[in-house]
Design a protein around this motif. Structure first.
Motif, PDB file in Angstrom:
ATOM      1  N   SER A   1       3.100 -23.558  54.892  1.00 28.99           N
ATOM      2  CA  SER A   1       3.819 -22.502  55.637  1.00 28.99           C
ATOM      3  C   SER A   1       5.300 -21.861  54.851  1.00 28.99           C
ATOM      4  O   SER A   1       5.460 -20.740  55.144  1.00 28.99           O
ATOM      5  CB  SER A   1       4.577 -23.263  56.991  1.00 28.99           C
ATOM      6  OG  SER A   1       3.663 -23.637  57.744  1.00 28.99           O
ATOM      7  N   ILE A   2       5.726 -22.849  53.942  1.00 29.21           N
ATOM      8  CA  ILE A   2       6.749 -22.143  53.149  1.00 29.21           C
ATOM      9  C   ILE A   2       6.201 -21.244  52.055  1.00 29.21           C
ATOM     10  O   ILE A   2       6.743 -20.278  51.943  1.00 29.21           O
ATOM     11  CB  ILE A   2       7.539 -23.398  52.228  1.00 29.21           C
ATOM     12  CG1 ILE A   2       8.107 -24.474  53.143  1.00 29.21           C
ATOM     13  CG2 ILE A   2       8.248 -22.977  51.103  1.00 29.21           C
ATOM     14  CD1 ILE A   2       8.734 -25.565  52.725  1.00 29.21           C
ATOM     15  N   ALA A   3       4.868 -21.329  51.463  1.00 32.40           N
ATOM     16  CA  ALA A   3       4.411 -20.484  50.666  1.00 32.40           C
ATOM     17  C   ALA A   3       4.055 -19.127  51.447  1.00 32.40           C
ATOM     18  O   ALA A   3       3.981 -18.152  50.906  1.00 32.40           O
ATOM     19  CB  ALA A   3       2.801 -21.069  49.908  1.00 32.40           C
ATOM     20  N   GLU A   4       3.404 -19.474  52.886  1.00 28.09           N
ATOM     21  CA  GLU A   4       3.209 -18.140  53.273  1.00 28.09           C
ATOM     22  C   GLU A   4       4.304 -17.282  53.674  1.00 28.09           C
ATOM     23  O   GLU A   4       4.351 -16.130  53.746  1.00 28.09           O
ATOM     24  CB  GLU A   4       2.539 -18.487  54.791  1.00 28.09           C
ATOM     25  CG  GLU A   4       2.006 -17.767  55.660  1.00 28.09           C
ATOM     26  CD  GLU A   4       1.565 -18.123  56.931  1.00 28.09           C
ATOM     27  OE1 GLU A   4       1.668 -17.253  57.971  1.00 28.09           O
ATOM     28  OE2 GLU A   4       1.081 -19.256  57.304  1.00 28.09           O
ATOM     29  N   ARG A   5       5.462 -18.183  53.976  1.00 26.85           N
ATOM     30  CA  ARG A   5       6.822 -17.051  54.338  1.00 26.85           C
ATOM     31  C   ARG A   5       7.237 -16.579  53.065  1.00 26.85           C
ATOM     32  O   ARG A   5       7.574 -15.096  53.090  1.00 26.85           O
ATOM     33  CB  ARG A   5       7.972 -18.058  54.604  1.00 26.85           C
ATOM     34  CG  ARG A   5       9.310 -17.613  54.524  1.00 26.85           C
ATOM     35  CD  ARG A   5      10.399 -18.399  54.951  1.00 26.85           C
ATOM     36  NE  ARG A   5      11.711 -17.726  54.569  1.00 26.85           N
ATOM     37  CZ  ARG A   5      12.921 -18.064  55.320  1.00 26.85           C
ATOM     38  NH1 ARG A   5      12.688 -18.744  56.250  1.00 26.85           N
ATOM     39  NH2 ARG A   5      13.956 -17.397  55.057  1.00 26.85           N
ATOM     40  N   ILE A   6       7.064 -17.001  51.904  1.00 28.90           N
ATOM     41  CA  ILE A   6       7.492 -16.358  50.743  1.00 28.90           C
ATOM     42  C   ILE A   6       6.536 -15.202  50.608  1.00 28.90           C
ATOM     43  O   ILE A   6       6.894 -14.053  50.002  1.00 28.90           O
ATOM     44  CB  ILE A   6       7.409 -17.383  49.394  1.00 28.90           C
ATOM     45  CG1 ILE A   6       8.480 -18.189  49.532  1.00 28.90           C
ATOM     46  CG2 ILE A   6       7.638 -16.529  48.105  1.00 28.90           C
ATOM     47  CD1 ILE A   6       8.408 -19.528  48.609  1.00 28.90           C
ATOM     48  N   LEU A   7       5.068 -15.362  50.603  1.00 31.80           N
ATOM     49  CA  LEU A   7       4.317 -14.404  50.380  1.00 31.80           C
ATOM     50  C   LEU A   7       4.466 -13.175  51.581  1.00 31.80           C
ATOM     51  O   LEU A   7       4.437 -11.905  51.083  1.00 31.80           O
ATOM     52  CB  LEU A   7       2.669 -15.121  50.703  1.00 31.80           C
ATOM     53  CG  LEU A   7       2.047 -15.629  49.672  1.00 31.80           C
ATOM     54  CD1 LEU A   7       0.910 -16.456  50.147  1.00 31.80           C
ATOM     55  CD2 LEU A   7       1.618 -14.718  48.528  1.00 31.80           C
ATOM     56  N   ARG A   8       4.535 -13.469  52.635  1.00 25.01           N
ATOM     57  CA  ARG A   8       4.978 -12.552  53.791  1.00 25.01           C
ATOM     58  C   ARG A   8       6.402 -11.631  53.115  1.00 25.01           C
ATOM     59  O   ARG A   8       6.345 -10.300  53.430  1.00 25.01           O
ATOM     60  CB  ARG A   8       5.378 -12.946  55.031  1.00 25.01           C
ATOM     61  CG  ARG A   8       4.296 -13.911  55.679  1.00 25.01           C
ATOM     62  CD  ARG A   8       4.563 -14.078  57.468  1.00 25.01           C
ATOM     63  NE  ARG A   8       3.581 -14.912  58.052  1.00 25.01           N
ATOM     64  CZ  ARG A   8       2.704 -14.311  58.433  1.00 25.01           C
ATOM     65  NH1 ARG A   8       2.642 -12.984  58.561  1.00 25.01           N
ATOM     66  NH2 ARG A   8       1.619 -14.724  59.120  1.00 25.01           N
ATOM     67  N   GLU A   9       6.982 -12.083  52.827  1.00 32.11           N
ATOM     68  CA  GLU A   9       8.327 -11.503  52.191  1.00 32.11           C
ATOM     69  C   GLU A   9       7.973 -10.583  51.003  1.00 32.11           C
ATOM     70  O   GLU A   9       8.333  -9.484  50.867  1.00 32.11           O
ATOM     71  CB  GLU A   9       9.445 -12.433  51.824  1.00 32.11           C
ATOM     72  CG  GLU A   9      10.163 -13.050  53.157  1.00 32.11           C
ATOM     73  CD  GLU A   9      11.160 -14.248  52.946  1.00 32.11           C
ATOM     74  OE1 GLU A   9      11.369 -14.285  51.828  1.00 32.11           O
ATOM     75  OE2 GLU A   9      11.688 -14.645  53.928  1.00 32.11           O
ATOM     76  N   GLY A  10       7.075 -11.181  50.099  1.00 35.41           N
ATOM     77  CA  GLY A  10       6.702 -10.324  49.000  1.00 35.41           C
ATOM     78  C   GLY A  10       5.741  -9.139  49.345  1.00 35.41           C
ATOM     79  O   GLY A  10       5.896  -7.903  48.788  1.00 35.41           O
ATOM     80  N   ILE A  11       5.132  -9.483  50.454  1.00 30.47           N
ATOM     81  CA  ILE A  11       4.156  -8.222  51.076  1.00 30.47           C
ATOM     82  C   ILE A  11       5.297  -7.150  51.596  1.00 30.47           C
ATOM     83  O   ILE A  11       5.110  -5.962  51.146  1.00 30.47           O
ATOM     84  CB  ILE A  11       3.120  -8.741  52.051  1.00 30.47           C
ATOM     85  CG1 ILE A  11       2.179  -9.710  51.420  1.00 30.47           C
ATOM     86  CG2 ILE A  11       2.337  -7.768  52.593  1.00 30.47           C
ATOM     87  CD1 ILE A  11       1.303 -10.547  52.319  1.00 30.47           C
ATOM     88  N   ALA A  12       6.021  -7.588  52.554  1.00 31.04           N
ATOM     89  CA  ALA A  12       6.983  -6.785  52.920  1.00 31.04           C
ATOM     90  C   ALA A  12       7.887  -5.835  51.908  1.00 31.04           C
ATOM     91  O   ALA A  12       7.954  -4.614  52.316  1.00 31.04           O
ATOM     92  CB  ALA A  12       7.822  -7.481  54.108  1.00 31.04           C
TER      93      ALA A  12
END
Length: 202
Positions: free
Chosen positions: A133-144
């Motif tokens: 979940s933590i890795a996913e959050r960072i990825l979401r922010e990188g995509i945004a």
């Protein structure tokens, strides 16, 4: 007249965990019996079993507490400023260093984690889910932010964590250490290689 303060169940449970962890660190898991924990606390083994069904259940609680410390560090990384790619690297290295440190300087803590992996898989599975979940959050922010392609962040997080399992699993990292792998540069290089596949070409 002396008023006796009744100990709350949560306080007793915390004392059992703290005392057991100290004994496990000092004597090792295999050599520590529930009777030893009870004697250290000045209570009967039966009283220990009121709070924990077995010695393995105590280890599960200790492991949960230890992994919660790693998760808190991981969340701090996720919430820090800076590019998503750097935060993902910091996340991976925090995990690598945690397991490496436990094996090299806190071997008996490492052994407790191994016991939990064998007997308390639910604790380990919950921890893996938090880290994903933590890795996913960072990825979401990188995509945004346009740093990464618009990939599925949940699926990509799973792929990244699975691809780096040799550096993130407490059992496999021991093999890396025994093979004298460079655990400072190799995890970073592996992650950067994976991230190139989702980084837009300028």
């Amino acid at each position: 007249m002396t008023v006796q303060t009744k100990t709350k169940p949560d306080d007793t449970r915390a004392r059992i965990i703290e005392t057991a962890e100290a004994l496990f660190r000092r004597m090792g898991f295999a050599k520590t019996a529930v009777a030893d924990i009870a004697a250290e606390l000045g209570m009967s083994p039966a009283n220990i079993y009121r709070f924990f069904s077995s010695k393995h259940a105590i280890v599960e609680a200790i492991c949960q507490k230890a992994l919660a410390e790693l998760e808190a560090e991981a969340w701090a990384v996720a919430r820090s400023p800076g590019p998503a790619s750097q935060r993902l690297e910091d996340l991976i290295m925090a995990t690598v260093n945690y397991h490496k440190e436990n094996f090299l300087t806190e071997r008996r803590v490492h052994d407790m984690v191994l016991v939990a992996i064998e007997h308390s898989w639910d604790v380990i599975r919950a921890h893996k889910q938090v880290m994903h979940s933590i890795a996913e959050r960072i990825l979401r922010e990188g995509i945004a932010a346009g740093e990464f392609e618009p990939v599925d962040p949940a699926q990509t997080a799973r792929h990244i964590m699975r691809s780096l399992v040799a550096f993130l699993h407490p059992v496999l990292i021991v093999q890396c250490l025994e093979d004298h792998e460079d655990l400072e540069t190799e995890p970073r290089a592996a992650l950067r290689f994976l991230l190139r596949s989702i980084t837009p070409r300028r």
